[in-house]
Write an enzyme that holds these catalytic residues in place. Structure first.
Site, short mmCIF file in Angstrom:
data_model
loop_
_atom_site.label_atom_id
_atom_site.label_comp_id
_atom_site.label_asym_id
_atom_site.label_seq_id
_atom_site.Cartn_x
_atom_site.Cartn_y
_atom_site.Cartn_z
N ARG A 79 0.66 32.82 -11.07
CA ARG A 79 1.45 33.34 -9.95
C ARG A 79 1.41 34.86 -9.92
O ARG A 79 2.15 35.48 -9.14
CB ARG A 79 2.90 32.85 -10.06
CG ARG A 79 3.04 31.38 -9.70
CD ARG A 79 4.47 30.88 -9.80
NE ARG A 79 4.55 29.50 -9.32
CZ ARG A 79 5.56 28.68 -9.57
NH1 ARG A 79 6.59 29.10 -10.29
NH2 ARG A 79 5.56 27.46 -9.11
N ASP A 99 1.82 16.10 -3.96
CA ASP A 99 1.61 15.57 -5.30
C ASP A 99 2.77 14.64 -5.66
O ASP A 99 3.58 14.29 -4.80
CB ASP A 99 1.50 16.73 -6.30
CG ASP A 99 2.84 17.41 -6.50
OD1 ASP A 99 3.71 17.30 -5.62
OD2 ASP A 99 3.02 18.05 -7.55
N CYS A 129 20.17 16.12 1.37
CA CYS A 129 19.55 14.97 0.70
C CYS A 129 20.23 13.67 1.08
O CYS A 129 21.38 13.41 0.72
CB CYS A 129 19.60 15.16 -0.83
SG CYS A 129 18.75 13.85 -1.73
N GLU A 157 -4.88 24.80 -10.15
CA GLU A 157 -4.60 23.51 -9.54
C GLU A 157 -5.40 22.39 -10.18
O GLU A 157 -4.90 21.27 -10.33
CB GLU A 157 -4.87 23.57 -8.03
CG GLU A 157 -3.88 24.45 -7.26
CD GLU A 157 -2.43 24.02 -7.44
OE1 GLU A 157 -2.19 22.85 -7.80
OE2 GLU A 157 -1.55 24.87 -7.23
N TYR A 214 -4.65 16.77 -2.16
CA TYR A 214 -3.61 17.64 -2.73
C TYR A 214 -4.16 19.05 -2.99
O TYR A 214 -3.58 20.05 -2.54
CB TYR A 214 -3.03 17.08 -4.04
CG TYR A 214 -2.31 18.18 -4.77
CD1 TYR A 214 -1.08 18.64 -4.32
CD2 TYR A 214 -2.94 18.87 -5.82
CE1 TYR A 214 -0.45 19.72 -4.91
CE2 TYR A 214 -2.31 19.95 -6.42
CZ TYR A 214 -1.08 20.37 -5.96
OH TYR A 214 -0.48 21.45 -6.52
N GLN A 264 -2.27 16.03 -13.17
CA GLN A 264 -1.81 15.07 -14.18
C GLN A 264 -1.52 15.73 -15.53
O GLN A 264 -1.61 15.08 -16.57
CB GLN A 264 -2.85 13.95 -14.37
CG GLN A 264 -3.16 13.19 -13.10
CD GLN A 264 -2.00 12.36 -12.65
OE1 GLN A 264 -1.67 11.35 -13.25
NE2 GLN A 264 -1.34 12.79 -11.59
#
Length: 366
Positions: free
Chosen positions: A34, A147, A217, A46, A129, A51
């Site tokens: 970042r 993802d 939510c 990425e 993704y 995973q």
DNA sequence: GATCCGTGGGT
DNA sequence: TACCCAAGGAT
């Protein structure tokens, strides 16, 4: 069947974006990828994160960028060195595909990572993704990057009961992101959804009381946040029996073998081994016969020094570890090499055979 | 759509 | 212990 568009309309999109992005800008972790928006570094991160946990990736990312700072450096590197940089990370085809794709970028796009959905998705190892992640994070384009985190978070916020284990359900969540994504800051929006999934909206016992978007939510409102997402379980692993051996010649060098260029652990190095399909009567002798018949290695096996269990995502290796001697007329080749204890460090081994080598070194010390 | 493809950490 | 899981993609 939930109609995702209707769900998206149930929340105040602008307020949701603001709450989510404000939280991300204040609370995001300080991660090495970042520090800038170099498309190459975003791309590498990425692929590594597929995973794989953030904490695991960090040291690998730093070393990888140190070894291969630019697309040119990676494109020109020997694959053996690239695999060595990936050693222990798993899913090794990721990095072989990455190097293949980087060469394509060098030749086809003059070394610039493409910035269109069509072109970037054509690169080897770049799926839906990763394409969306690079386009949004490196280029600021409002593309979904769905993802596991995003599916978990949005299944709860929008009350989506689809089975996230099914590949087909990804499209539902991509449409939801298209409905919700901030066009002012797509990068922060996508990263914030994933960061929220990693830090707050976790698979088990989410920290709803700390959640910046709790009031948006629907699952929390309904009290069903622990029941989402819906995810069917996957099948069990199968067992594979192996016999492997450390073979030394009179000069004290060790015999190693390069695995085939496709399938499991492709192009990594290993100690000579054979699969055992049946129970053997006189095991040491019959294993030596298998080495002779299948690998054309005429060896004397001295004894078993231990046993290793190694669990993969889809199978389990049970390895019986032998030691033995190799005749001095053995001929090396491209994929059969004799190496010293020092030289072996330059070859990439899967963790299973790293365990085996450690077992051998412990044996020598006793 | 189902299976293959790694590893280490959490519960 | 025996699962489950983590910023998925290729076949």
């Amino acid at each position: 069947m939930i109609i995702e568009h209707e769900n998206s309309e149930k929340i105040n999109i602008n307020a949701f974006q603001d709450d989510l992005i404000s939280w991300f800008k204040a609370e995001q972790r300080d991660l090495p990828w970042r520090k800038d928006q170099d498309p190459y570094k975003v791309w590498v991160s990425e692929i590594m994160l597929q995973q794989t946990r953030v904490d695991t990736v960090i040291p690998y990312f730093n070393r990888f960028i140190e070894w291969f700072p630019t697309i040119d450096d990676l494109a020109n590197a020997d694959e053996d060195k690239v695999l060595k940089a990936w050693e222990g990370l798993g899913y090794y085809s990721r990095v072989r595909n990455l190097q293949f794709a980087v060469k394509e970028v060098r030749e086809k796009y003059n070394g610039e990572v493409p910035n269109t959905p069509k072109e970037i998705a054509e690169l080897k190892g770049v799926g839906p993704y990763t394409a969306g992640a690079i386009l949004s994070i490196a280029y600021g384009l409002p593309e979904p990057a769905v993802d596991g985190n995003v599916m978990r978070v949005l299944s709860r916020i929008l009350l989506i009961w689809e089975d996230i284990a099914k590949t087909s359900s990804r499209k539902t969540f991509e449409q939801a992101v298209r409905d919700l994504i901030s066009h002012e800051d797509p990068s922060s929006f996508n990263q914030a959804l994933m960061e929220l999934g990693a830090l707050i909206c976790t698979p088990t016992s989410p920290s709803c009381l700390l959640c910046p978007v709790r009031e948006h939510c629907q699952a929390f409102f309904e009290g069903v946040h622990e029941e989402l997402p819906v995810k069917t379980k996957k099948k069990k692993t199968r067992d594979v029996q192996l016999a492997a051996t450390v073979l030394t010649n009179s000069a004290g060098k060790l015999l190693i073998h390069k695995r085939p260029s496709n399938g499991l652990l492709a192009n990594l190095w290993e100690f000579p081994n054979v699969e055992i399909y049946h129970n053997l009567q006189n095991e040491r002798e019959e294993v030596a016969n298998l080495f002779s018949q299948e690998l054309h290695l005429n060896t004397q096996l001295d004894r078993i020094i231990g046993q290793i269990e190694h669990v993969f995502s889809h199978l389990v290796w049970n390895i019986k570890v032998y030691i033995g001697t190799l005749s001095d007329d053995f001929q090396e080749s491209e994929d059969w090499k004799l190496v010293s204890f020092k030289e072996i460090e330059d070859f990439a081994f899967p963790v299973s055979y790293q365990k085996m080598f450690q077992m051998y070194k412990n044996f020598l010390e006793e």
